[in-house]
Motif scaffolding. Structure first.
Motif, PDB file in Angstrom:
ATOM      1  N   GLN A 518       0.835  -1.202   0.000  1.00 48.29           N
ATOM      2  CA  GLN A 518       0.000   0.000   0.000  1.00 48.29           C
ATOM      3  C   GLN A 518       0.868   1.251   0.000  1.00 48.29           C
ATOM      4  O   GLN A 518       0.555   2.239  -0.683  1.00 48.29           O
ATOM      5  N   ASP A 519       1.971   1.225   0.768  1.00 45.07           N
ATOM      6  CA  ASP A 519       2.888   2.363   0.785  1.00 45.07           C
ATOM      7  C   ASP A 519       3.529   2.581  -0.579  1.00 45.07           C
ATOM      8  O   ASP A 519       3.932   3.705  -0.914  1.00 45.07           O
ATOM      9  N   MET A 520       3.607   1.498  -1.402  1.00 49.63           N
ATOM     10  CA  MET A 520       4.158   1.608  -2.765  1.00 49.63           C
ATOM     11  C   MET A 520       3.093   2.060  -3.759  1.00 49.63           C
ATOM     12  O   MET A 520       3.391   2.254  -4.941  1.00 49.63           O
ATOM     13  N   GLY A 521       1.840   2.186  -3.299  1.00 46.49           N
ATOM     14  CA  GLY A 521       0.752   2.558  -4.188  1.00 46.49           C
ATOM     15  C   GLY A 521       0.024   1.382  -4.787  1.00 46.49           C
ATOM     16  O   GLY A 521      -0.818   1.550  -5.674  1.00 46.49           O
ATOM     17  N   LEU A 522       0.334   0.164  -4.326  1.00 49.35           N
ATOM     18  CA  LEU A 522      -0.309  -1.038  -4.832  1.00 49.35           C
ATOM     19  C   LEU A 522      -1.378  -1.482  -3.840  1.00 49.35           C
ATOM     20  O   LEU A 522      -1.081  -1.912  -2.742  1.00 49.35           O
ATOM     21  N   ASN A 523      -2.631  -1.373  -4.240  1.00 51.31           N
ATOM     22  CA  ASN A 523      -3.751  -1.750  -3.375  1.00 51.31           C
ATOM     23  C   ASN A 523      -4.386  -3.041  -3.903  1.00 51.31           C
ATOM     24  O   ASN A 523      -5.111  -3.019  -4.908  1.00 51.31           O
ATOM     25  N   ILE A 524      -4.081  -4.146  -3.236  1.00 52.62           N
ATOM     26  CA  ILE A 524      -4.645  -5.431  -3.629  1.00 52.62           C
ATOM     27  C   ILE A 524      -5.186  -6.116  -2.376  1.00 52.62           C
ATOM     28  O   ILE A 524      -4.947  -5.667  -1.254  1.00 52.62           O
ATOM     29  N   ALA A 525      -5.900  -7.209  -2.620  1.00 58.54           N
ATOM     30  CA  ALA A 525      -6.421  -8.008  -1.500  1.00 58.54           C
ATOM     31  C   ALA A 525      -5.605  -9.289  -1.392  1.00 58.54           C
ATOM     32  O   ALA A 525      -5.136  -9.835  -2.386  1.00 58.54           O
ATOM     33  N   ILE A 526      -5.436  -9.720  -0.174  1.00 55.65           N
ATOM     34  CA  ILE A 526      -4.696 -10.960   0.096  1.00 55.65           C
ATOM     35  C   ILE A 526      -5.624 -11.929   0.811  1.00 55.65           C
ATOM     36  O   ILE A 526      -6.384 -11.537   1.698  1.00 55.65           O
ATOM     37  N   SER A 527      -5.528 -13.193   0.441  1.00 55.77           N
ATOM     38  CA  SER A 527      -6.264 -14.236   1.169  1.00 55.77           C
ATOM     39  C   SER A 527      -5.250 -15.141   1.865  1.00 55.77           C
ATOM     40  O   SER A 527      -4.176 -15.409   1.331  1.00 55.77           O
ATOM     41  N   ILE A 528      -5.584 -15.555   3.078  1.00 53.80           N
ATOM     42  CA  ILE A 528      -4.723 -16.481   3.811  1.00 53.80           C
ATOM     43  C   ILE A 528      -5.568 -17.649   4.302  1.00 53.80           C
ATOM     44  O   ILE A 528      -6.756 -17.505   4.568  1.00 53.80           O
ATOM     45  N   ASN A 529      -4.940 -18.806   4.389  1.00 54.27           N
ATOM     46  CA  ASN A 529      -5.627 -20.011   4.853  1.00 54.27           C
ATOM     47  C   ASN A 529      -5.612 -20.055   6.375  1.00 54.27           C
ATOM     48  O   ASN A 529      -4.572 -19.857   6.994  1.00 54.27           O
ATOM     49  N   ILE A 530      -6.767 -20.308   6.966  1.00 59.12           N
ATOM     50  CA  ILE A 530      -6.892 -20.384   8.425  1.00 59.12           C
ATOM     51  C   ILE A 530      -7.330 -21.792   8.823  1.00 59.12           C
ATOM     52  O   ILE A 530      -8.370 -22.278   8.374  1.00 59.12           O
ATOM     53  N   ALA A 531      -6.523 -22.436   9.657  1.00 56.96           N
ATOM     54  CA  ALA A 531      -6.882 -23.773  10.148  1.00 56.96           C
ATOM     55  C   ALA A 531      -8.083 -23.670  11.086  1.00 56.96           C
ATOM     56  O   ALA A 531      -8.242 -22.672  11.800  1.00 56.96           O
ATOM     57  N   PRO A 532      -8.945 -24.679  11.114  1.00 53.75           N
ATOM     58  CA  PRO A 532     -10.142 -24.614  11.989  1.00 53.75           C
ATOM     59  C   PRO A 532      -9.780 -24.436  13.454  1.00 53.75           C
ATOM     60  O   PRO A 532     -10.455 -23.713  14.187  1.00 53.75           O
ATOM     61  N   ARG A 533      -8.701 -25.091  13.930  1.00 51.62           N
ATOM     62  CA  ARG A 533      -8.288 -24.945  15.330  1.00 51.62           C
ATOM     63  C   ARG A 533      -7.919 -23.497  15.632  1.00 51.62           C
ATOM     64  O   ARG A 533      -8.190 -22.977  16.713  1.00 51.62           O
ATOM     65  N   HIS A 534      -7.302 -22.841  14.643  1.00 49.19           N
ATOM     66  CA  HIS A 534      -6.915 -21.433  14.801  1.00 49.19           C
ATOM     67  C   HIS A 534      -8.148 -20.535  14.793  1.00 49.19           C
ATOM     68  O   HIS A 534      -8.305 -19.648  15.633  1.00 49.19           O
ATOM     69  N   LEU A 535      -9.044 -20.777  13.839  1.00 53.31           N
ATOM     70  CA  LEU A 535     -10.241 -19.944  13.714  1.00 53.31           C
ATOM     71  C   LEU A 535     -11.088 -19.995  14.978  1.00 53.31           C
ATOM     72  O   LEU A 535     -11.634 -18.972  15.416  1.00 53.31           O
ATOM     73  N   LEU A 536     -11.179 -21.178  15.597  1.00 55.96           N
ATOM     74  CA  LEU A 536     -12.039 -21.350  16.764  1.00 55.96           C
ATOM     75  C   LEU A 536     -11.322 -21.085  18.075  1.00 55.96           C
ATOM     76  O   LEU A 536     -11.911 -21.253  19.146  1.00 55.96           O
ATOM     77  N   HIS A 537     -10.071 -20.659  18.002  1.00 52.33           N
ATOM     78  CA  HIS A 537      -9.347 -20.323  19.233  1.00 52.33           C
ATOM     79  C   HIS A 537      -9.985 -19.083  19.859  1.00 52.33           C
ATOM     80  O   HIS A 537     -10.390 -18.146  19.157  1.00 52.33           O
TER      81      HIS A 537
END
Length: 708
Positions: A518-537
């Motif tokens: 974003q500081d470089m002027g590039l505005n994109i979206a990122i997706s990351i994988n979330i493990a179920p154990r992590h999501l429900l923590h």
């Protein structure tokens, strides 16, 4: 004397050996360290300590020689010396005591017992010093004799009592007139041997003094402990004139010491051995089994159904249950066997002296039946059972700690196989677990040493020729094996806390990269994988909020979380609640590997996901497999019906993209578009990427014709 003023000198060429003990004592005493016997002597002579902790095994001058020199010094001879050693031999202890040592502490040191012994020795030394001062006062002023709080007995040269003070009568219950002319042996309790009293007389004849603990019996027949000092008083010709014995009743102190010993070695709830005493019993059992040449079993027992009882009827009912179960277990064991409670509803059993495993099995079967019998607690009938894991020594020729671990592992297998049963440890399963444990250690070390990094695979809209964003994919730059993909290590951490630690790292690094771009002027979206154990923590949403708080300029909708469809269906209620909390922050969700679950149609409406990702296993063969083509077409139509976005994974060729566009799927990622790349390469790839011309022409046929 205030214990804050007492000083302990620790003489050990490896001070780290006493580090834990020093930390435990430093709040109550002044601790001084000497790294050799010579240095210890120098420090002691300069400012005598109140107690000396002395290691035996030291170079140049060992602990025994150091002890000799200390005891040879008139200034230092009365200072209590406690040997600290790993030696556990009677001869070694006898030598130390013959040199004047007050006590032994054997490594590994039990901190609580060491604190108790050191405190008692210091208290005894204070008593001794006080008694010495009082003895001198008694020779000068007989009035002190009448008023001292401690018992005083004066005997003639034939050891016949010629006088006692009021404290003697108070402590023993005998009036002065009852004991005059009698021998002090009327107080003997029988707890100490004839050799003990012989040693007292040897000390009196050689040194005119003896001090130590006596167990006496009062007039009522009650035994009490007395810290006693006996001195010889001689006339001008050097002949024995009389003996003076001073005693302090230390029964409360000894009782307190006993209580602490019991607390240290027995479970306060059930009264059976605790983890500390178990370790001692296990060491003895292994030695006995080795000598006897037979077998023993180390069993790890965990109750089935204890938590529901505790939750429904309360902790008091749970405690009553544990007490009753411990009694039932103990009743099923043979003489020589041990049961110990090591915490919660977990017990360890040591079954000794059997030659046939059927003997061990008979004990366990009898015990399982007994534990499973219903019992009444506060007018409520409850039932529990037990799962037992066991390992046999010496068939399993391992250390004590390893035997316990093996039995624990076997217990979990018994749980998994239906509970209320026992299971024998499996060596091969242990080997697999050890390998996994080593891998987990390596992964944890890699996280601490910054060996992980994120690669990014672009996601595009094929119809518009537009970059939508990128999926963050973790890589391990292994120092020996090179760059590893997630498949090489993520399965190993499944079900462990490392899932959460690694997931938090991915989240933090992804936000860092977004901020940089974003500081470089590039505005994109990122997706990351979330493990179920992590999501429900429990801390997941707060962690997400903290991450955005650290990057206040980021727009929350620049982040998308991908969760496995199959995982989401396992606990759809909790997953849905967490997803909605995250969506309040502006974070989007995608269902990864869509189509591989069993209930996709049933739960699709309930899950608040914005995007469905068609699993690459379907995309890969759509060009030649009618069934996969039908599945993909169905999923695309399904997303349209539910007004969701859809993206296809595994687009490897132009033909894949053309067919997907024809089916109505515009968004894609895969090797046919770009392979995952380092974060530093993504901005350049985006700026130089040219959309597939054929895709654009198929999407906008009129535009293609106009260009021609």
């Amino acid at each position: 004397m205030n214990s804050k003023q007492l000083k302990i000198l620790a003489i050990d060429d490896t001070p780290a050996n006493l580090a834990l003990l020093g930390l435990a004592l430093q709040d109550d005493y002044q601790i001084q360290i000497a790294t050799s016997g010579a240095k210890g002597l120098e420090l002691a002579l300069d400012e005598p300590p109140d107690l000396i902790l002395l290691d035996i095994m030291m170079p140049d001058m060992d602990g025994y020689e150091t002890c000799r020199r200390i005891k040879a010094s008139p200034l230092l001879k009365d200072i209590p010396i406690v040997f600290v050693t790993a030696l556990n031999e009677i001869q070694a202890e006898a030598l130390g005591f013959s040199l004047g040592a007050a006590d032994y502490l054997t490594k590994p040191i039990s901190i609580e017992i060491a604190r108790l012994r050191i405190r008692n020795l210091l208290q005894r030394e204070q008593f001794r010093q006080e008694l010495q001062r009082r003895e001198a006062g008694q020779r000068l002023a007989a009035s002190v004799f009448a008023h001292t709080h401690d018992s005083v007995v004066i005997t003639d040269s034939e050891n016949r009592i010629i006088d006692v003070n009021a404290a003697f009568s108070r402590i023993t219950g005998y009036a002065r007139e009852e004991v005059l002319g009698k021998n002090p042996s009327i107080l003997k309790s029988g707890r100490q041997s004839a050799e003990f009293y012989k040693a007292i007389w040897q000390s009196l004849n050689a040194h005119d003094h003896w001090s130590g603990e006596l167990w006496n019996r009062n007039k009522k027949g009650e035994v009490f402990a007395a810290l006693t000092s006996i001195s010889v008083v001689r006339d001008d010709d050097g002949k024995i004139h009389h003996y003076i014995g001073l005693s302090a009743d230390i029964t409360p102190l000894k009782n307190h010491e006993y209580d602490l010993e019991r607390i240290a070695h027995f479970d306060p709830l059930t009264g059976i051995p605790n983890r500390v005493l178990l370790a001692d019993r296990l060491a003895q059992a292994l030695a006995h089994t080795h000598r006897a040449g037979n077998h023993m079993a180390v069993c790890y027992l965990d109750l089935d159904g204890f938590k529901p009882v505790n939750d429904q009827f309360g902790h008091e009912a749970g405690d009553q249950l544990l007490i009753e179960i411990s009694l039932r277990i103990r009743d099923c064991l043979r003489a020589g066997d041990t049961v110990a409670r090591i915490g919660g509803d977990e017990f360890v059993l040591l079954l000794l002296d059997f030659n046939d495993t059927r003997e061990c099995e008979a004990v366990l079967e009898r015990m399982l039946c007994k534990v499973a019998e219903p019992l009444s607690i506060d007018d409520n009938q409850v039932c529990v059972s037990a799962s037992v894991g066991l390992t046999l020594y010496p068939d399993d020729l391992a250390s004590a700690d390893t035997l316990l671990r093996h039995a624990d592992q076997a217990m979990y297998v018994a749980k998994q196989r239906g509970k209320n049963r026992y299971h024998l440890f499996d060596q091969e399963l242990d080997r697999i677990a050890l390998v996994r444990g080593e891998t987990l250690t390596q992964i944890e070390s890699a996280l601490l040493n910054n060996q992980f990094e994120l690669y990014f695979q672009p996601k595009v809209n094929m119809r518009l020729g537009k970059v939508l964003g990128a999926e963050a994919l973790i890589r391990w730059r292994h120092p020996e094996r090179g760059l590893l993909s997630p498949a090489a290590f993520l399965p190993d951490i499944e079900g462990t806390e490392l899932v959460i630690a690694l997931g938090n790292w991915v989240l933090a690094r992804a936000l860092d990269h977004l901020q940089t771009w974003q500081d470089m002027g590039l505005n994109i979206a990122i997706s990351i994988n979330i493990a179920p154990r992590h999501l429900l923590h429990q801390d997941f949403v707060d962690t997400l909020k903290t991450g955005f708080a650290a990057h206040p300029q980021l727009r929350p909708h620049c982040l998308e979380l991908e969760i496995l469809e199959t995982a989401a269906l396992e606990d759809i209620g909790r997953v849905t609640a967490v997803m909605k909390e995250c969506q309040k922050l502006g974070v989007g969700f995608a269902l990864d590997d869509f189509g591989t679950g069993y209930s996709s149609l049933t739960y699709l409406k309930a899950l608040p996901a914005d995007t469905l990702k068609i699993d690459q296993s379907f995309i890969r063969d759509i060009l030649g497999d009618p069934e996969d083509l039908a599945i993909v077409a169905g999923i695309i139509n399904l997303t349209a019906a539910f007004h969701r976005q859809v993206i296809a994974e595994g687009v490897e060729t132009d033909e894949h993209g053309l067919l997907l566009l024809k089916l109505g799927c515009d968004n894609a990622q895969g090797y046919g578009i770009a392979r995952p790349m380092p974060a530093a390469d993504l901005p350049a790839w985006i700026s130089h990427w040219h959309p597939n011309r054929e895709w654009l022409e198929k999407s906008h046929p009129q535009a293609g014709a106009a260009e021609k």
